[in-house]
Design an enzyme around this catalytic site. Sequence first.
Site: not given
Length: 306
Positions: A57, A123, A216
């Site tokens: 992160e 995002h 998908h």
Amino acid sequence: MNKALKALGVLTTFVMLIVLIGGALVTKTGSGQGCGRQWPLCHGRFFPELNPASIIEWSHRFASGISIILVLSLAFWSWRKITPIFRETTFLAIMSIIFLFLQALLGALAVVFGSNALIMALHFGISLISFASVLILTLLIFEADKSVRTLVKPLQIGKKMQFHMIGILIYSYIVVYTGAYVRHTESSLACPNVPLCSPLNNGLPTQFHEWVQMGHRAAALLLFVWIIVAAVHAITSYKDQKQIFWGWISCLIFITLQALSGIMIVYSELALGFALAHSFFIACLFGVLCYFLLLIARFRYESRQS
């Protein structure tokens, strides 16, 4: 053209790709809260704790911070140097800055306040636009160095090809969101078989995560077929226009690799390498499709001027 500007463009594009793939790595490894709900600090510290989640992160945040500096520098420098050559420069410079900050803002808000699958899919979609803007800006820098503008000679793009270029760009962006939604709803392994979902219920989905996964796949299959159709049209009708011909050949290669990496994600049970490759190939594909949009804009502008 200034070699330093070219080098900056290549470096910025590479870092933006690292940021894009790094975001996928954060998601795949479940490291989104590796620094807690703090931003920009990591558990109250500038440097992370020595555990995988915190390091992943923190590294993603660090790369994002570097990308902001690089994109701002590239946007300003290219605006000063190549705007007189290419009128698209200002628009691309502004786009790269706006979507970079949107990308960073969504990431920060997701850390501090938490987020849902739809927001995190957004995002990733914004990250793709940000990457594509920087990529095309870098291509313009290299094109501006051609004294006779051999890479941007007048094009002839028929309505059928324009339809393919614009339609596939828009549709691919929708497919990207379905893929990101699969990832953020943890539906990647909901269907253990390919192409059908599972041996049960004749291979059809039976619950939410299976529907997300199969939705998908269906959307991606249509994209694959559409790109084949467009590539065949380019091969038969645009052999003399290298940007279009080789652009569609590239798209065909990228979508094939994208499909194969997606299949291997299922069979390898979410192996990290295949998952990151899946993000890499869609970024490459989207970059080429965005370049097609630039070609259309040039063609229409030159047609109005003639």
